[in-house]
Enzyme design. Structure first.
Site, PDB file in Angstrom:
ATOM      1  N   LYS A   1       0.850  -1.202   0.000  1.00  0.00           N
ATOM      2  CA  LYS A   1       0.000   0.000   0.000  1.00  0.00           C
ATOM      3  C   LYS A   1       0.881   1.245   0.000  1.00  0.00           C
ATOM      4  CE  LYS A   1      -3.829  -1.572   2.929  1.00  0.00           C
ATOM      5  NZ  LYS A   1      -4.580  -1.174   4.133  1.00  0.00           N
TER       6      LYS A   1
ATOM      7  N   ASP B   1      -8.262   1.355   4.571  1.00  0.00           N
ATOM      8  CA  ASP B   1      -8.736   0.009   4.889  1.00  0.00           C
ATOM      9  C   ASP B   1      -9.290  -0.566   3.598  1.00  0.00           C
ATOM     10  OD1 ASP B   1      -8.801  -1.954   6.965  1.00  0.00           O
ATOM     11  OD2 ASP B   1     -10.979  -1.951   6.750  1.00  0.00           O
TER      12      ASP B   1
HETATM   13  O1  ITT Z   1      -4.129  -2.384   8.028  1.00  0.00           O
HETATM   14  P1  ITT Z   1      -2.839  -1.965   7.346  1.00  0.00           P
HETATM   15  O2  ITT Z   1      -1.707  -1.730   8.281  1.00  0.00           O
HETATM   16  O3  ITT Z   1      -3.065  -0.874   6.348  1.00  0.00           O
HETATM   17  O4  ITT Z   1      -2.330  -3.231   6.468  1.00  0.00           O
HETATM   18  P2  ITT Z   1      -3.173  -4.529   6.134  1.00  0.00           P
HETATM   19  O5  ITT Z   1      -2.394  -5.334   5.147  1.00  0.00           O
HETATM   20  O6  ITT Z   1      -3.613  -5.177   7.411  1.00  0.00           O
HETATM   21  O7  ITT Z   1      -4.406  -3.918   5.338  1.00  0.00           O
HETATM   22  P3  ITT Z   1      -5.952  -4.115   5.600  1.00  0.00           P
HETATM   23  O8  ITT Z   1      -6.245  -4.346   7.026  1.00  0.00           O
HETATM   24  O9  ITT Z   1      -6.605  -2.955   4.889  1.00  0.00           O
HETATM   25  O10 ITT Z   1      -6.242  -5.464   4.792  1.00  0.00           O
HETATM   26  C1  ITT Z   1      -6.121  -5.381   3.417  1.00  0.00           C
HETATM   27  C2  ITT Z   1      -6.140  -6.793   2.876  1.00  0.00           C
HETATM   28  O11 ITT Z   1      -6.635  -6.740   1.544  1.00  0.00           O
HETATM   29  C3  ITT Z   1      -5.572  -7.051   0.661  1.00  0.00           C
HETATM   30  N1  ITT Z   1      -5.479  -5.995  -0.351  1.00  0.00           N
HETATM   31  C4  ITT Z   1      -5.728  -4.687  -0.174  1.00  0.00           C
HETATM   32  N2  ITT Z   1      -5.445  -3.990  -1.303  1.00  0.00           N
HETATM   33  C5  ITT Z   1      -4.974  -4.897  -2.190  1.00  0.00           C
HETATM   34  C6  ITT Z   1      -4.481  -4.810  -3.506  1.00  0.00           C
HETATM   35  O12 ITT Z   1      -4.360  -3.651  -4.122  1.00  0.00           O
HETATM   36  N3  ITT Z   1      -4.093  -5.935  -4.119  1.00  0.00           N
HETATM   37  C7  ITT Z   1      -4.173  -7.138  -3.470  1.00  0.00           C
HETATM   38  N4  ITT Z   1      -4.608  -7.311  -2.209  1.00  0.00           N
HETATM   39  C8  ITT Z   1      -5.003  -6.185  -1.580  1.00  0.00           C
HETATM   40  C9  ITT Z   1      -4.279  -7.013   1.473  1.00  0.00           C
HETATM   41  O13 ITT Z   1      -3.376  -7.989   1.003  1.00  0.00           O
HETATM   42  C10 ITT Z   1      -4.739  -7.359   2.863  1.00  0.00           C
HETATM   43  O14 ITT Z   1      -4.788  -8.759   2.968  1.00  0.00           O
HETATM   44 MG    MG Z   2      -4.970  -4.193   8.615  1.00  0.00          MG
END
Ligand code: ITT
Ligand code: MG
Length: 200
Positions: free
Chosen positions: A12, A67
């Site tokens: 991200k 998120d």
């Molecule tokens: O909460 P933060 O610290 O931002 O990091 P995180 O990885 O836990 O992020 P989230 O809670 O928002 O969960 C996002 C999930 O969705 C997936 N995801 C989000 N955006 C994506 C993308 O552009 N391509 C592939 N998977 C994505 C990502 O791999 C995570 O498993």
């Molecule tokens: Mg997260």
């Protein structure tokens, strides 16, 4: 403008850094030793705001929370809010994809529709009563097997009909232009441009 990204997800951070461009200096929350917030929200919006407030409180800077997740229709919208820990270990994308493919075993392509959702929340300070909220969605379907090397998370199994390939087969600049995160950021930029008092 200095902004802390309330995320520990390197994929991200890389995408948001590219998308925000020069006007905004984005700091990873890890630079300030900020640990992950508890994601207790029942919606992407609540979690994005909660993460942003947590990072703003810890750093004294405006903060951007992201998120996001993958919502699969045949699974009633799962993994959704729980995308990062779908297989039980936070951030283990391989295990998450393996579980997703197992859950969808035998489901034909026509019934594997899914969408990525990204909600961005920007707070100027921890108690900001008016966070800037922007959402982006990306429609697609889940492949039967992984394809491609780019991106992160569920990209290898997310097929985008608009591009005729998986998200992981797209070069980063094309993904950033068309993805849920790219769309959310474009909407956020419009909000920022129309919000007095925030210099970008
Ligand atoms: O909460 P933060 O610290 O931002 O990091 P995180 O990885 O836990 O992020 P989230 O809670 O928002 O969960 C996002 C999930 O969705 C997936 N995801 C989000 N955006 C994506 C993308 O552009 N391509 C592939 N998977 C994505 C990502 O791999 C995570 O498993
Ligand atoms: Mg997260």
């Amino acid at each position: 403008m200095r902004l802390v990204l309330a995320s520990s997800n390197a994929g991200k951070l890389a995408e948001l850094r590219d998308l925000l461009g020069e006007g905004i200096t984005l700091h990873a929350q890890s630079e300030f030793g900020v640990t992950d917030a508890e994601e207790t929200g029942l919606s992407f919006i609540e979690n994005a705001i909660l993460k942003a407030r947590h990072a703003a409180r810890a750093t004294g800077l405006p903060a951007l929370g992201d998120d996001s997740g993958l919502c699969v229709d045949a699974l009633g919208g799962a993994p959704g809010l729980y995308s990062a820990r779908y297989a039980g270990r936070h951030g283990d994308s391989d295990a998450n994809i393996d579980r997703l493919l197992r859950e969808l075993e035998g489901i034909p392509d026509a019934d594997r529709s899914a969408r990525f959702v990204c909600v961005l929340a920007l707070v100027r300070h921890p108690e900001d009563p008016l966070p800037l909220i922007a959402e982006g969605r990306w429609e697609g379907r889940i492949l039967q097997a992984r394809r491609g090397q780019h991106g992160f998370g569920y990209d290898p199994v997310f097929f985008s009909p608009a591009h005729g390939c998986s998200a992981a087969e797209l070069p980063p600049d094309i993904k950033n232009r068309d993805s849920h995160r790219g769309r959310a950021l474009k909407a956020l930029r419009t909000l920022l441009a129309n919000t007095p008092g925030i210099d970008t």
